[in-house]
Design a protein around this motif. Structure first.
Motif, PDB file in Angstrom:
ATOM      1  N   ASP A  55       0.787  -1.236   0.000  1.00 20.69           N
ATOM      2  CA  ASP A  55       0.000   0.000   0.000  1.00 20.69           C
ATOM      3  C   ASP A  55       0.817   1.282   0.000  1.00 20.69           C
ATOM      4  O   ASP A  55       0.525   2.218   0.736  1.00 20.69           O
ATOM      5  CB  ASP A  55      -0.983   0.024   1.182  1.00 20.69           C
ATOM      6  N   LYS A  56       1.852   1.353  -0.830  1.00 21.33           N
ATOM      7  CA  LYS A  56       2.613   2.592  -0.946  1.00 21.33           C
ATOM      8  C   LYS A  56       1.735   3.647  -1.620  1.00 21.33           C
ATOM      9  O   LYS A  56       0.880   3.295  -2.406  1.00 21.33           O
ATOM     10  CB  LYS A  56       3.867   2.377  -1.790  1.00 21.33           C
ATOM     11  N   PRO A  57       1.920   4.906  -1.363  1.00 23.45           N
ATOM     12  CA  PRO A  57       2.924   5.519  -0.500  1.00 23.45           C
ATOM     13  C   PRO A  57       2.464   5.587   0.952  1.00 23.45           C
ATOM     14  O   PRO A  57       1.263   5.571   1.237  1.00 23.45           O
ATOM     15  CB  PRO A  57       3.049   6.928  -1.085  1.00 23.45           C
ATOM     16  N   LEU A  58       3.428   5.658   1.854  1.00 27.09           N
ATOM     17  CA  LEU A  58       3.124   5.823   3.277  1.00 27.09           C
ATOM     18  C   LEU A  58       3.122   7.324   3.582  1.00 27.09           C
ATOM     19  O   LEU A  58       4.044   7.870   4.187  1.00 27.09           O
ATOM     20  CB  LEU A  58       4.133   5.072   4.138  1.00 27.09           C
ATOM     21  N   ILE A  59       2.088   7.970   3.104  1.00 26.64           N
ATOM     22  CA  ILE A  59       1.895   9.411   3.278  1.00 26.64           C
ATOM     23  C   ILE A  59       0.501   9.610   3.842  1.00 26.64           C
ATOM     24  O   ILE A  59      -0.473   9.083   3.303  1.00 26.64           O
ATOM     25  CB  ILE A  59       2.015  10.170   1.935  1.00 26.64           C
ATOM     26  N   TRP A  60       0.428  10.365   4.927  1.00 25.94           N
ATOM     27  CA  TRP A  60      -0.870  10.682   5.521  1.00 25.94           C
ATOM     28  C   TRP A  60      -1.056  12.186   5.516  1.00 25.94           C
ATOM     29  O   TRP A  60      -0.125  12.937   5.817  1.00 25.94           O
ATOM     30  CB  TRP A  60      -0.952  10.147   6.950  1.00 25.94           C
ATOM     31  N   VAL A  61      -2.247  12.616   5.159  1.00 22.18           N
ATOM     32  CA  VAL A  61      -2.565  14.038   5.163  1.00 22.18           C
ATOM     33  C   VAL A  61      -3.695  14.302   6.151  1.00 22.18           C
ATOM     34  O   VAL A  61      -4.535  13.434   6.412  1.00 22.18           O
ATOM     35  CB  VAL A  61      -2.951  14.559   3.758  1.00 22.18           C
ATOM     36  N   LEU A  62      -3.678  15.492   6.679  1.00 23.11           N
ATOM     37  CA  LEU A  62      -4.743  15.968   7.554  1.00 23.11           C
ATOM     38  C   LEU A  62      -5.556  16.966   6.759  1.00 23.11           C
ATOM     39  O   LEU A  62      -4.998  17.889   6.161  1.00 23.11           O
ATOM     40  CB  LEU A  62      -4.152  16.649   8.794  1.00 23.11           C
ATOM     41  N   ARG A  63      -6.847  16.749   6.736  1.00 17.53           N
ATOM     42  CA  ARG A  63      -7.753  17.685   6.059  1.00 17.53           C
ATOM     43  C   ARG A  63      -8.578  18.432   7.094  1.00 17.53           C
ATOM     44  O   ARG A  63      -9.052  17.854   8.067  1.00 17.53           O
ATOM     45  CB  ARG A  63      -8.695  16.955   5.111  1.00 17.53           C
ATOM     46  N   ILE A  64      -8.763  19.697   6.842  1.00 15.66           N
ATOM     47  CA  ILE A  64      -9.665  20.525   7.632  1.00 15.66           C
ATOM     48  C   ILE A  64     -10.583  21.210   6.629  1.00 15.66           C
ATOM     49  O   ILE A  64     -10.115  21.898   5.723  1.00 15.66           O
ATOM     50  CB  ILE A  64      -8.903  21.571   8.469  1.00 15.66           C
TER      51      ILE A  64
END
Length: 191
Positions: A68-77
């Motif tokens: 499951d690449k990429p190991l990138i997490w984003v925070l949304r507001i």
């Protein structure tokens, strides 16, 4: 609860974390260009196509076998990307045993959302999510603010570590350091 400024307090249900998918690559590229435009290495985030190629190369095309690449997490507001943290998978030798590990990288919150507790929320979320993919998670921090966030999130300070760098393109390296396109080495070799 996180104070997001101007008297507005958001609860954890107002913050949406998501693992980046390739379907969001255009929006993510825009986010990176905005997030890093005033940082010390902003010159790396000026050209849209090179920004996209760089993060895809760094987090998708690397050779460590992680699902499951990429190991990138984003925070949304409010539907908007407001912060992120990426994890670069590496193989780590721990007492003779190879472990899947990851380096926390590219931890950033947009300026208008800083100093509101969101960085801590991102680190805590990514730390928990990374357990699905990795045995060990490591961080090298570049600022006092980041250090405090990781410390609050129970990361253990192991002290200073050495950093080894291998120069892949000597001409570009010299140019970045000196601004000179050609430099004579002491051995008489021009690069």
């Amino acid at each position: 609860m996180a104070d997001v400024g101007k008297g507005c307090v958001m609860t954890a249900t107002d913050l949406i974390f998501e693992k980046l998918t390739m379907e969001s690559r255009e929006e993510y590229t825009d986010f990176l260009m905005q997030a890093y435009k005033d940082e010390f290495h902003s010159h790396l985030f000026n050209d849209r196509e090179s920004v996209k190629r760089r993060w895809i190369w760094e987090y998708v095309e690397h050779q460590v076998p992680i699902k499951d690449k990429p190991l990138i997490w984003v925070l949304r507001i409010g539907g908007r990307m407001a912060g992120q943290m990426c994890v670069m998978p590496v193989m780590l030798n721990v007492r003779g045993k190879l472990c899947k590990a990851g380096w926390c990288q590219d931890f950033i919150v947009l300026p208008e959302y800083r100093k509101k507790g969101l960085g801590y929320s991102i680190v805590r979320h990514v730390t928990e999510e990374s357990k699905k993919y990795l045995d060990i998670l490591l961080a090298v921090v570049a600022s006092e603010a980041s250090y405090k966030v990781f410390q609050r999130a129970s990361y253990i300070d192991i002290g200073f570590t050495s950093r080894n760098v291998m120069v892949l393109n000597p001409k570009n390296f010299v140019y970045r350091l000196t601004g000179n396109k050609i430099m004579q080495l002491s051995s008489g070799i021009a690069i």
